[in-house]
Motif scaffolding. Structure first.
Motif, PDB file in Angstrom:
ATOM      1  N   PHE A  45       0.830  -1.212   0.000  1.00  0.00           N
ATOM      2  CA  PHE A  45       0.000   0.000   0.000  1.00  0.00           C
ATOM      3  C   PHE A  45       0.863   1.260   0.000  1.00  0.00           C
ATOM      4  CE2 PHE A  45      -3.360  -2.860   1.884  1.00  0.00           C
ATOM      5  CZ  PHE A  45      -4.126  -2.887   0.741  1.00  0.00           C
ATOM      6  N   GLY A  46       1.988   1.223   0.714  1.00  0.00           N
ATOM      7  CA  GLY A  46       2.892   2.378   0.702  1.00  0.00           C
ATOM      8  C   GLY A  46       3.459   2.626  -0.683  1.00  0.00           C
ATOM      9  N   MET A  47       3.810   1.557  -1.387  1.00  0.00           N
ATOM     10  CA  MET A  47       4.324   1.697  -2.744  1.00  0.00           C
ATOM     11  C   MET A  47       3.223   2.190  -3.681  1.00  0.00           C
ATOM     12  SD  MET A  47       6.791  -1.645  -2.909  1.00  0.00           S
ATOM     13  CE  MET A  47       7.289  -1.417  -4.599  1.00  0.00           C
ATOM     14  N   ALA A  48       1.985   1.754  -3.451  1.00  0.00           N
ATOM     15  CA  ALA A  48       0.870   2.222  -4.284  1.00  0.00           C
ATOM     16  C   ALA A  48       0.685   3.725  -4.127  1.00  0.00           C
ATOM     17  CB  ALA A  48      -0.416   1.474  -3.922  1.00  0.00           C
ATOM     18  N   VAL A  49       0.756   4.206  -2.894  1.00  0.00           N
ATOM     19  CA  VAL A  49       0.620   5.645  -2.643  1.00  0.00           C
ATOM     20  C   VAL A  49       1.758   6.401  -3.319  1.00  0.00           C
ATOM     21  CG1 VAL A  49       0.756   7.410  -0.835  1.00  0.00           C
ATOM     22  CG2 VAL A  49      -0.698   5.407  -0.519  1.00  0.00           C
ATOM     23  N   MET A  50       2.959   5.863  -3.197  1.00  0.00           N
ATOM     24  CA  MET A  50       4.122   6.546  -3.768  1.00  0.00           C
ATOM     25  C   MET A  50       4.095   6.546  -5.299  1.00  0.00           C
ATOM     26  SD  MET A  50       8.063   6.014  -2.708  1.00  0.00           S
ATOM     27  CE  MET A  50       7.813   6.677  -1.078  1.00  0.00           C
ATOM     28  N   ALA A  51       3.455   5.558  -5.901  1.00  0.00           N
ATOM     29  CA  ALA A  51       3.446   5.432  -7.357  1.00  0.00           C
ATOM     30  C   ALA A  51       2.377   6.288  -8.037  1.00  0.00           C
ATOM     31  CB  ALA A  51       3.246   3.970  -7.754  1.00  0.00           C
ATOM     32  N   VAL A  52       1.494   6.908  -7.271  1.00  0.00           N
ATOM     33  CA  VAL A  52       0.472   7.761  -7.881  1.00  0.00           C
ATOM     34  C   VAL A  52       1.179   8.842  -8.704  1.00  0.00           C
ATOM     35  CG1 VAL A  52      -1.370   9.434  -7.439  1.00  0.00           C
ATOM     36  CG2 VAL A  52      -1.255   7.329  -6.106  1.00  0.00           C
ATOM     37  N   PRO A  53       0.805   8.978  -9.979  1.00  0.00           N
ATOM     38  CA  PRO A  53       1.474   9.976 -10.824  1.00  0.00           C
ATOM     39  C   PRO A  53       1.335  11.385 -10.261  1.00  0.00           C
ATOM     40  CG  PRO A  53       0.172   8.472 -12.158  1.00  0.00           C
ATOM     41  CD  PRO A  53      -0.171   8.179 -10.726  1.00  0.00           C
ATOM     42  N   ALA A  54       2.426  12.141 -10.347  1.00  0.00           N
ATOM     43  CA  ALA A  54       2.444  13.513  -9.819  1.00  0.00           C
ATOM     44  C   ALA A  54       1.421  14.392 -10.519  1.00  0.00           C
ATOM     45  CB  ALA A  54       3.843  14.104  -9.951  1.00  0.00           C
ATOM     46  N   ALA A  55       1.100  14.080 -11.777  1.00  0.00           N
ATOM     47  CA  ALA A  55       0.109  14.880 -12.508  1.00  0.00           C
ATOM     48  C   ALA A  55      -1.293  14.701 -11.924  1.00  0.00           C
ATOM     49  CB  ALA A  55       0.104  14.492 -13.982  1.00  0.00           C
ATOM     50  N   ALA A  56      -1.547  13.551 -11.298  1.00  0.00           N
ATOM     51  CA  ALA A  56      -2.865  13.285 -10.728  1.00  0.00           C
ATOM     52  C   ALA A  56      -3.010  13.875  -9.329  1.00  0.00           C
ATOM     53  CB  ALA A  56      -3.118  11.785 -10.680  1.00  0.00           C
ATOM     54  N   PHE A  57      -1.948  13.789  -8.537  1.00  0.00           N
ATOM     55  CA  PHE A  57      -2.021  14.266  -7.161  1.00  0.00           C
ATOM     56  C   PHE A  57      -0.607  14.493  -6.644  1.00  0.00           C
ATOM     57  CE2 PHE A  57      -2.030  13.242  -2.555  1.00  0.00           C
ATOM     58  CZ  PHE A  57      -2.810  14.288  -2.132  1.00  0.00           C
ATOM     59  N   THR A  58      -0.376  15.666  -6.126  1.00  0.00           N
ATOM     60  CA  THR A  58       0.909  15.972  -5.516  1.00  0.00           C
ATOM     61  C   THR A  58       0.672  16.253  -4.042  1.00  0.00           C
ATOM     62  OG1 THR A  58       1.700  16.920  -7.585  1.00  0.00           O
ATOM     63  CG2 THR A  58       2.937  17.468  -5.597  1.00  0.00           C
ATOM     64  N   PRO A  59       1.041  15.305  -3.183  1.00  0.00           N
ATOM     65  CA  PRO A  59       0.805  15.510  -1.755  1.00  0.00           C
ATOM     66  C   PRO A  59       1.735  16.580  -1.186  1.00  0.00           C
ATOM     67  CG  PRO A  59       1.929  13.434  -2.123  1.00  0.00           C
ATOM     68  CD  PRO A  59       1.636  14.020  -3.469  1.00  0.00           C
ATOM     69  N   PRO A  60       1.347  17.174  -0.073  1.00  0.00           N
ATOM     70  CA  PRO A  60       2.223  18.159   0.567  1.00  0.00           C
ATOM     71  C   PRO A  60       3.490  17.476   1.104  1.00  0.00           C
ATOM     72  CG  PRO A  60       0.321  17.680   1.947  1.00  0.00           C
ATOM     73  CD  PRO A  60       0.101  16.969   0.650  1.00  0.00           C
ATOM     74  N   SER A  61       4.524  18.241   1.351  1.00  0.00           N
ATOM     75  CA  SER A  61       5.799  17.651   1.784  1.00  0.00           C
ATOM     76  C   SER A  61       5.671  16.935   3.128  1.00  0.00           C
ATOM     77  CB  SER A  61       6.891  18.711   1.854  1.00  0.00           C
ATOM     78  OG  SER A  61       6.568  19.686   2.814  1.00  0.00           O
ATOM     79  N   TRP A  62       4.757  17.373   3.995  1.00  0.00           N
ATOM     80  CA  TRP A  62       4.604  16.689   5.275  1.00  0.00           C
ATOM     81  C   TRP A  62       4.105  15.255   5.086  1.00  0.00           C
ATOM     82  CZ3 TRP A  62      -0.044  14.637   6.444  1.00  0.00           C
ATOM     83  CH2 TRP A  62      -1.175  15.200   5.857  1.00  0.00           C
ATOM     84  N   ALA A  63       3.379  14.992   4.002  1.00  0.00           N
ATOM     85  CA  ALA A  63       2.903  13.626   3.754  1.00  0.00           C
ATOM     86  C   ALA A  63       4.083  12.698   3.504  1.00  0.00           C
ATOM     87  CB  ALA A  63       1.946  13.612   2.570  1.00  0.00           C
ATOM     88  N   TRP A  64       5.107  13.207   2.796  1.00  0.00           N
ATOM     89  CA  TRP A  64       6.296  12.380   2.558  1.00  0.00           C
ATOM     90  C   TRP A  64       7.066  12.178   3.852  1.00  0.00           C
ATOM     91  CZ3 TRP A  64       5.272   9.745  -1.258  1.00  0.00           C
ATOM     92  CH2 TRP A  64       4.738  10.271  -2.443  1.00  0.00           C
ATOM     93  N   GLN A  65       7.053  13.175   4.722  1.00  0.00           N
ATOM     94  CA  GLN A  65       7.716  13.023   6.019  1.00  0.00           C
ATOM     95  C   GLN A  65       6.998  11.964   6.860  1.00  0.00           C
ATOM     96  OE1 GLN A  65       7.599  17.034   7.422  1.00  0.00           O
ATOM     97  NE2 GLN A  65       9.195  17.726   6.003  1.00  0.00           N
ATOM     98  N   ALA A  66       5.674  11.956   6.808  1.00  0.00           N
ATOM     99  CA  ALA A  66       4.907  10.933   7.519  1.00  0.00           C
ATOM    100  C   ALA A  66       5.186   9.552   6.927  1.00  0.00           C
ATOM    101  CB  ALA A  66       3.412  11.249   7.450  1.00  0.00           C
ATOM    102  N   HIS A  67       5.267   9.493   5.615  1.00  0.00           N
ATOM    103  CA  HIS A  67       5.591   8.246   4.912  1.00  0.00           C
ATOM    104  C   HIS A  67       6.955   7.732   5.380  1.00  0.00           C
ATOM    105  CE1 HIS A  67       4.237   5.873   1.383  1.00  0.00           C
ATOM    106  NE2 HIS A  67       5.519   5.644   1.184  1.00  0.00           N
ATOM    107  N   ALA A  68       7.926   8.633   5.466  1.00  0.00           N
ATOM    108  CA  ALA A  68       9.267   8.255   5.922  1.00  0.00           C
ATOM    109  C   ALA A  68       9.230   7.772   7.368  1.00  0.00           C
ATOM    110  CB  ALA A  68      10.222   9.428   5.769  1.00  0.00           C
TER     111      ALA A  68
END
Length: 186
Positions: A45-68
Motif C-alpha cells: 500500500f505504501g508503494m501504491a501511494v508513492m506510485a500515484v502519478p504527480a500529474a494526478a495528485f501531488t501531496p504536501p511535503s509533510w505527507a512524505w515526512q509521515a511516509h518516511a
C-alpha cells in the motif's frame, strides 16, 4: 512519482492488489505468515501511494515526512525481527528504500525532478544505484525460486489460496519488480 501517468497507474494497481492480497494472507492460521503478510501489506500500500502519478495528485511535503516515519518504524521492526530470523533483512532493505524515496520526494517537491539527497549532478545518485542493484538481484533470485514452486506445488489439499507459498512468493516478486520500476524514476 515522476514518469508517464499510464505506467504510474499500472504500478498503483499492481502494488494495491499485492497489498490487498497480503491483507487476506493475514487471516492465515500460520502465525509467522500472518506477521510477514502484515509487513508486506504495508509495503504494497505504501508503494501504491508513492506510485500515484504527480500529474494526478501531488501531496504536501509533510505527507512524505509521515511516509518516511512510518517506514522508518517498519525498518526498526524489521531490524528487531532480523535478530531471530535473517530473512527479515530484506524487509529492512525495503523499508530503508521506502524511507529514502520518501525523503527524496519531499526534498524534490518544488525543486524539480531528480535532485534529492545524495544527488551530485547528472546521473543516478549512488544510493539509488545500490538499491536498484539489490532489487534487480532480488527479482532475479525470486523469479528463479518461483518457477520450481509453481511447477511442483499445486497447493496441498485443504489449503486455502491465502496459505499457498507460491502466491506469497509471487507477491514479493511483484513488489520487487515495482521497486525496480520506481527507483529509476527518483
Amino acid at each position: 512519482m515522476h514518469g508517464p501517468a499510464s505506467s504510474g497507474w499500472l504500478l498503483v494497481a499492481l502494488c494495491a492488489a499485492t497489498g490487498g492480497y497480503c491483507l487476506l494472507r493475514m487471516r492465515s492460521s500460520v502465525e509467522e505468515q500472518c506477521r510477514a503478510a502484515g509487513g508486506e501489506a504495508l509495503m504494497g500500500f505504501g508503494m501504491a501511494v508513492m506510485a500515484v502519478p504527480a500529474a494526478a495528485f501531488t501531496p504536501p511535503s509533510w505527507a512524505w515526512q509521515a511516509h518516511a516515519a512510518v517506514f522508518g518504524a517498519a525498518g526498526l521492526h524489521a531490524l528487531w525481527a532480523a535478530r531471530a530470523a535473517p530473512r527479515h533483512l530484506h524487509h529492512l532493505v525495503g523499508a530503508a528504500a521506502m524511507v529514502y524515496m520518501a525523503v527524496t520526494m519531499a526534498a524534490s517537491s518544488g525543486h524539480g525532478r531528480g535532485h534529492g539527497p545524495g544527488h551530485d549532478g547528472p546521473g543516478t545518485p549512488l544510493l539509488t544505484g545500490i538499491l536498484l542493484l539489490y532489487f534487480v538481484a532480488y527479482v532475479l533470485v525470486s523469479g528463479i525460486r518461483l518457477v520450481p514452486a509453481s511447477a511442483a506445488a499445486g497447493g496441498a489439499p485443504g489449503t486455502g489460496w491465502g496459505d499457498r507459498p507460491e502466491l506469497a512468493r509471487a507477491c514479493r516478486l511483484a513488489m520487487g519488480i515495482a521497486m525496480v520500476a520506481m527507483l529509476p524514476a527518483m
